[in-house]
Design an enzyme around this catalytic site. Structure first.
Site, PDB file in Angstrom:
ATOM      1  N   ASN A   1     -28.395  37.525 -66.843  1.00  0.00           N
ATOM      2  CA  ASN A   1     -28.007  36.413 -67.719  1.00  0.00           C
ATOM      3  C   ASN A   1     -27.231  35.334 -66.975  1.00  0.00           C
ATOM      4  O   ASN A   1     -27.435  34.138 -67.178  1.00  0.00           O
ATOM      5  CB  ASN A   1     -27.181  36.982 -68.876  1.00  0.00           C
ATOM      6  CG  ASN A   1     -26.551  35.911 -69.740  1.00  0.00           C
ATOM      7  OD1 ASN A   1     -27.251  35.187 -70.453  1.00  0.00           O
ATOM      8  ND2 ASN A   1     -25.230  35.789 -69.680  1.00  0.00           N
TER       9      ASN A   1
ATOM     10  N   ASP B   1     -24.351  49.398 -59.918  1.00  0.00           N
ATOM     11  CA  ASP B   1     -24.671  49.175 -61.327  1.00  0.00           C
ATOM     12  C   ASP B   1     -26.006  49.807 -61.719  1.00  0.00           C
ATOM     13  O   ASP B   1     -26.155  50.313 -62.827  1.00  0.00           O
ATOM     14  CB  ASP B   1     -24.710  47.671 -61.623  1.00  0.00           C
ATOM     15  CG  ASP B   1     -23.319  47.072 -61.567  1.00  0.00           C
ATOM     16  OD1 ASP B   1     -22.366  47.762 -61.956  1.00  0.00           O
ATOM     17  OD2 ASP B   1     -23.184  45.927 -61.110  1.00  0.00           O
TER      18      ASP B   1
ATOM     19  N   GLU C   1     -29.917  44.024 -70.923  1.00  0.00           N
ATOM     20  CA  GLU C   1     -30.729  42.965 -71.527  1.00  0.00           C
ATOM     21  C   GLU C   1     -32.193  43.343 -71.639  1.00  0.00           C
ATOM     22  O   GLU C   1     -32.641  44.326 -71.048  1.00  0.00           O
ATOM     23  CB  GLU C   1     -30.650  41.675 -70.685  1.00  0.00           C
ATOM     24  CG  GLU C   1     -31.499  41.596 -69.427  1.00  0.00           C
ATOM     25  CD  GLU C   1     -30.973  42.373 -68.237  1.00  0.00           C
ATOM     26  OE1 GLU C   1     -31.574  43.420 -67.943  1.00  0.00           O
ATOM     27  OE2 GLU C   1     -30.001  41.967 -67.611  1.00  0.00           O
TER      28      GLU C   1
ATOM     29  N   ALA D   1     -24.817  40.000 -65.573  1.00  0.00           N
ATOM     30  CA  ALA D   1     -25.960  40.413 -64.747  1.00  0.00           C
ATOM     31  C   ALA D   1     -26.997  39.273 -64.685  1.00  0.00           C
ATOM     32  O   ALA D   1     -26.653  38.132 -64.379  1.00  0.00           O
ATOM     33  CB  ALA D   1     -26.529  41.715 -65.287  1.00  0.00           C
TER      34      ALA D   1
END
Ligand code: NAP
Ligand code: MN
Length: 266
Positions: free
Chosen positions: A167, A50, A125, A165
């Site tokens: 969060n 990622d 984010e 992720a």
């Protein structure tokens, strides 16, 4: 041969496995008459996890006019649609122009401090914390309306893509990535006779701006954008929104529900 995707560029993680995978990917795509180019490519391919996908999108300055896809080389790879074994599927779809894509919402943030205005884009984010990790006190507004007088360790504001992720680790909810939401997830919010902050996440639709207004005496912040850290002193306000900007991700048969099961529960 695809009429739309004719050439590609690889964005490769710095480890041996990713480098080896990249050699195979390049050979297979060139055998299928796609051209490797360094600029003006139709397809950007991240090879790694990622982190590599996020880096690729950042390096392309979130270009809305190209397609993105990732090939996973062993880490979690939630954003990575393919494995090396799936290359045939990619080639076949490119040849016949039968691939599908999804639009991912881009989060845009403006940080206003005494010295400067800084602009950021993110796919996952932003995280707002005090730069010494002291308690933060700030007001949170949504479209200029007061939501709360927040006190706690900080606030994570995530897109739907980022919902799986950081969060998730702070107890936020998973949101399907075909929504273009923002999620406000409080980090250790204080709740007592003195302070009251929302304890749970709040999910808001696209085009609504979240504003963080620090109290004057404690406004030195550490702001983390897709994992990159920035320190600001004397922050006046932070505005963040998902509006009309999108990037296009090639999507193969993966159902979102299957992916959540496979990556987090299996
Ligand atoms: P990293 O430290 O490798 O990332 C932490 C984990 O989050 C990795 O397993 C990564 O997958 C995974 N991840 C990243 N984006 C994801 C997404 N959209 N959905 C599901 N999982 C995702 O750092 P990185 O690879 O450079 O990624 C940066 C991101 O890491 C940040 O944007 C933040 O969301 C996340 N992060 C999470 C924590 C935490 O959960 N405690 C702490 C710091 C950062 P790969 O293994 O494939 O890299
Ligand atoms: Mn990583």
């Amino acid at each position: 041969m695809s009429n739309i995707i004719k050439n590609f560029k690889l964005f490769v993680n710095e480890n041996e496995k990713a480098k080896m995978t990249a050699l195979s990917v390049q050979r297979v795509l060139e055998d299928a008459h796609l051209k490797y180019v360094d600029s003006n490519y139709d397809l950007a391919i991240a090879i790694g996890g990622d982190g590599s996908f996020l880096r690729m999108v950042r390096e392309n300055d979130f270009d809305e006019n190209i397609y993105y896809v990732g090939i996973n080389t062993g880490t979690l790879g939630f954003l990575q649609e393919l494995k090396l074994e799936d290359l045939d599927l990619l080639i076949q779809n490119l040849k016949e122009d039968t691939y599908k894509s999804v639009s991912l919402g881009i989060q845009e943030t403006k940080v206003q401090s005494e010295k400067e205005n800084r602009y950021f884009k993110s796919l996952n984010e932003i995280v707002i914390r005090n730069s010494h990790l002291d308690t933060c006190h700030f007001d949170v507004q949504i479209d200029e309306r007061l939501l709360e007088h927040y006190a706690g360790d900080g606030m994570l504001i995530s897109t739907s893509v980022g919902s799986t992720a950081y969060n998730l680790s702070f107890g936020g909810s998973i949101v399907f990535d075909d929504f273009h939401t923002l999620q406000l997830t409080p980090i250790a919010p204080l709740n007592s006779k003195v302070y009251s902050s929302l304890r749970n996440s709040l999910i808001i639709p696209e085009n609504k701006t979240v504003t963080i207004l620090p109290k004057n005496r404690e406004n030195d912040f550490l702001i983390t954008v897709d994992g990159c850290n920035y320190i600001f002193s004397n922050v006046k306000r932070v505005d963040t929104v998902v509006n009309q900007k999108r990037i296009q991700l090639l999507r193969f048969s993966n159902q979102f529900v299957d992916k959540v099961f496979e990556k987090f529960l299996k």
